[in-house]
Every structure is written in structure tokens, then in C-alpha cells.
Design a protein around this motif. Structure first.
Motif, PDB file in Angstrom:
ATOM      1  N   THR A 108      52.804  80.838 -18.706  1.00  0.00           N
ATOM      2  CA  THR A 108      53.436  79.772 -17.921  1.00  0.00           C
ATOM      3  C   THR A 108      52.641  79.482 -16.658  1.00  0.00           C
ATOM      4  OG1 THR A 108      55.573  80.534 -18.753  1.00  0.00           O
ATOM      5  CG2 THR A 108      55.617  79.010 -16.906  1.00  0.00           C
ATOM      6  N   LEU A 109      52.160  80.533 -15.988  1.00  0.00           N
ATOM      7  CA  LEU A 109      51.317  80.347 -14.813  1.00  0.00           C
ATOM      8  C   LEU A 109      50.066  79.544 -15.161  1.00  0.00           C
ATOM      9  CD1 LEU A 109      51.437  83.883 -13.161  1.00  0.00           C
ATOM     10  CD2 LEU A 109      52.196  81.761 -12.079  1.00  0.00           C
ATOM     11  N   ALA A 110      49.463  79.873 -16.300  1.00  0.00           N
ATOM     12  CA  ALA A 110      48.244  79.177 -16.714  1.00  0.00           C
ATOM     13  C   ALA A 110      48.511  77.701 -16.961  1.00  0.00           C
ATOM     14  CB  ALA A 110      47.661  79.844 -17.956  1.00  0.00           C
ATOM     15  N   ARG A 111      49.669  77.380 -17.538  1.00  0.00           N
ATOM     16  CA  ARG A 111      50.009  75.971 -17.762  1.00  0.00           C
ATOM     17  C   ARG A 111      50.164  75.227 -16.437  1.00  0.00           C
ATOM     18  NH1 ARG A 111      53.123  77.982 -22.192  1.00  0.00           N
ATOM     19  NH2 ARG A 111      55.020  78.016 -20.931  1.00  0.00           N
ATOM     20  N   VAL A 112      50.806  75.888 -15.470  1.00  0.00           N
ATOM     21  CA  VAL A 112      50.942  75.256 -14.151  1.00  0.00           C
ATOM     22  C   VAL A 112      49.567  75.060 -13.533  1.00  0.00           C
ATOM     23  CG1 VAL A 112      51.877  75.532 -11.829  1.00  0.00           C
ATOM     24  CG2 VAL A 112      53.251  76.234 -13.798  1.00  0.00           C
ATOM     25  N   ARG A 113      48.736  76.100 -13.574  1.00  0.00           N
ATOM     26  CA  ARG A 113      47.379  75.999 -13.022  1.00  0.00           C
ATOM     27  C   ARG A 113      46.609  74.834 -13.635  1.00  0.00           C
ATOM     28  NH1 ARG A 113      43.953  80.377 -15.531  1.00  0.00           N
ATOM     29  NH2 ARG A 113      44.175  78.816 -17.206  1.00  0.00           N
TER      30      ARG A 113
END
Length: 296
Positions: free
Chosen positions: A46-51
Motif C-alpha cells: 500500500t505504501l508503494a502504491r501511494v509512493r
């Protein structure tokens, strides 16, 4: 203030709890204003998608905010890759509801660990950089910091503690030119709040609040107010703004809450059983266990 002239342009900002909800919305607006953003949280994908959705330079780290060693290592990596942070937002938070007597001790403790201890670990880890940049630390607090409510004992205790911690830190750092702000927010449209509304007792308790106090605000709207406060290094920001008035009457709030609870809780108990909810929302479930950090 124009995004093009934002004092955040070119600076490094850290946001904990950045995988979703308010943290994600704040990261997006920081990036829109030209900041380089470090996203910290527990959900790697999920963090990677936001990034990947942010317009500017950003990195993400999967890390537990209560892990002293992991957070110190992450702080060093943020500084190496993005530069010394000028802004650190202690946003990571979890909640659980239900009667204290029925609460799971480990779950109750975890709320306090993430919301209070996690904020202190975040401040400790990034303080060397904030001292170098004469930066700004924002503690995300809550109306619960000012007035406690039944069925939310861990959350209220942890947020009151986080507020007190921020006041103490502000006094310690003022002469060293590091500013500390406190964000007092009410109901924000996040998965945690939506999950809370799935539990009848918590939904009913919110429904019996005065109309202004039970309104739910979009995460992007709340984030915009908080980012504007960061740009101005405000000591406090209230969202909605009427929350500021509660500071004037906070001494009177506990007896009022007790009086209303004595009347309403028996009525609610007669129609719905009081049960512990466990940690609320997807972010809460991701915080169930304390793990070591992983570099990403």
C-alpha cells in the motif's frame, strides 16, 4: 498561499501512518507543494502504491513506529536519500472500542504503544535532523485529547498523552528553534472511522453527539488544513475550527460526559450488547503485531 511559493518546496517531509487515510492525504498534498516525501508505515504494498502516485520525489519504508532500532535506521536512510527532514508528522494511530473491563490487554496496550510511544519514538529518531534544519514536528492529536469518551479508553488515554508529550517537547525545543505543533482533529473519513460505524454502540454514541461534533470530514480537506498549518509553523491547528472553543471549557467536559453516559449507556445496553471491537480498520489490523523494520 500558492503551491509554487510554498515554503515546503524542495524540503524533506516525513509522514508516519502514510499508507492510507489522513497520512496518505497529507503525503499527497506535501508532494503537490514540492516537498520530497518519506512515507512510513506497516503496509509495504500500500505504501508503494501511494509512493508511485505522488508527483514528486518520494521513498517509502515499512517500519513499526514503536521499534526504536528500526525507526533510528529508517531516519538515517531518509536523511541519506532525501536529505535532512524539515517536517516530521507523527500521524500513525490506531483505535479500539468497547468496555474497558472486556478489552483485551494486549490490544489496549497496543493502542497506547502506537499512538503515544510511537509518537515519542518518531520524535526521538528524527530530532537530530530537525535540530539541523530548525524544523517542525506535528503531533496529530484529537478531540479525544481534550475530552475523553466512554468505550474508547485506550484511544483517549493515548491521545491525551500524545498532546501532553507535544507540549513538553515544544517547551524543550523552543530555544533551539524547532517548532512543535498539535493537530486537534475530529471525525475524519478513514477506514478506521468507517469500521467504527459498523459497531452499533460506537455508531450510536457518535450519533448522540451534537450535530457539529458528529460530522465526518473528507481526509483531503483535513489534510489541507494541516499542511497549511505546517507551512506557517503553527503551534496548534483545529479541524474543524470550532474545536478551539473546547479548550475554554475542557475542565467542564468530564462531568458533562459522565452525566450523559449515566443516562445513555444503560439505554444502549438494553438494545445492543457492549463488546470489544479489536483494532479498527485495515490500518489497525496491520498494527496488530510489533515487528522489526525492513528497508525498502
Amino acid at each position: 498561499m500558492s503551491y509554487r511559493t510554498s515554503p515546503l518546496r524542495g524540503r524533506t517531509a516525513v509522514v508516519t501512518g502514510a499508507a492510507r487515510g489522513l497520512g496518505e492525504a497529507m503525503a499527497r498534498q506535501l508532494s503537490d507543494r514540492g516537498a520530497k516525501v518519506a512515507l512510513l508505515g506497516r503496509e509495504e504494498q500500500t505504501l508503494a502504491r501511494v509512493r508511485d502516485a505522488l508527483p514528486g520525489e518520494s521513498w517509502c519504508w515499512e517500519v513499526d513506529v514503536t521499534d526504536d532500532v528500526g525507526m533510528a535506521r529508517t531516519a538515517a536512510q531518509v536523511r541519506e536519500r532525501l536529505g535532512a527532514p524539515s517536517v516530521v508528522v507523527a500521524n500513525a494511530g490506531v483505535a479500539e472500542g468497547g468496555p474497558f473491563e472486556e478489552s483485551d490487554p494486549a490490544t489496549w496496550r497496543r493502542v497506547v504503544e502506537v499512538n503515544l510511544i510511537g509518537s515519542a519514538v518518531t520524535a526521538r529518531s528524527f530530532l537530530p535532523s530537525l535540530l539541523d534544519t530548525h524544523g517542525y514536528f506535528l503531533q496529530v492529536a484529537s478531540l479525544a485529547s481534550i475530552g475523553a469518551a466512554p468505550m474508547m479508553s485506550a484511544y483517549c488515554a493515548s491521545k491525551a498523552g500524545a498532546e501532553s508529550f507535544a507540549h513538553a517537547l515544544r517547551a524543550e525545543l523552543a530555544h533551539r528553534h524547532v517548532a512543535v505543533g498539535i493537530a486537534y482533529i475530529n471525525w475524519t473519513d478513514t477506514d478506521m472511522i468507517r469500521d467504527a460505524d459498523e459497531h452499533p454502540v460506537l455508531r450510536e454514541l457518535r450519533g448522540h453527539m451534537p450535530a457539529p461534533a458528529r460530522k465526518v470530514y473528507p481526509a483531503a480537506h483535513v489534510a489541507g488544513r494541516l499542511i497549511s498549518a505546517i507551512e506557517r509553523r503553527r503551534p496548534a491547528v483545529y479541524m474543524p475550527s470550532w474545536l478551539r472553543a473546547t479548550q475554554l471549557v475542557r475542565a467542564a467536559m468530564p462531568p458533562v460526559v459522565t452525566m450523559l453516559s449515566r443516562r445513555e449507556l444503560p439505554r444502549l445496553a438494553s438494545s445492543e450488547p457492549f463488546e470489544a471491537t479489536g483494532l479498527l480498520g485495515a490500518g489497525g489490523r496491520a498494527a496488530l503485531t510489533r515487528t522489526r523494520s525492513a528497508d525498502r
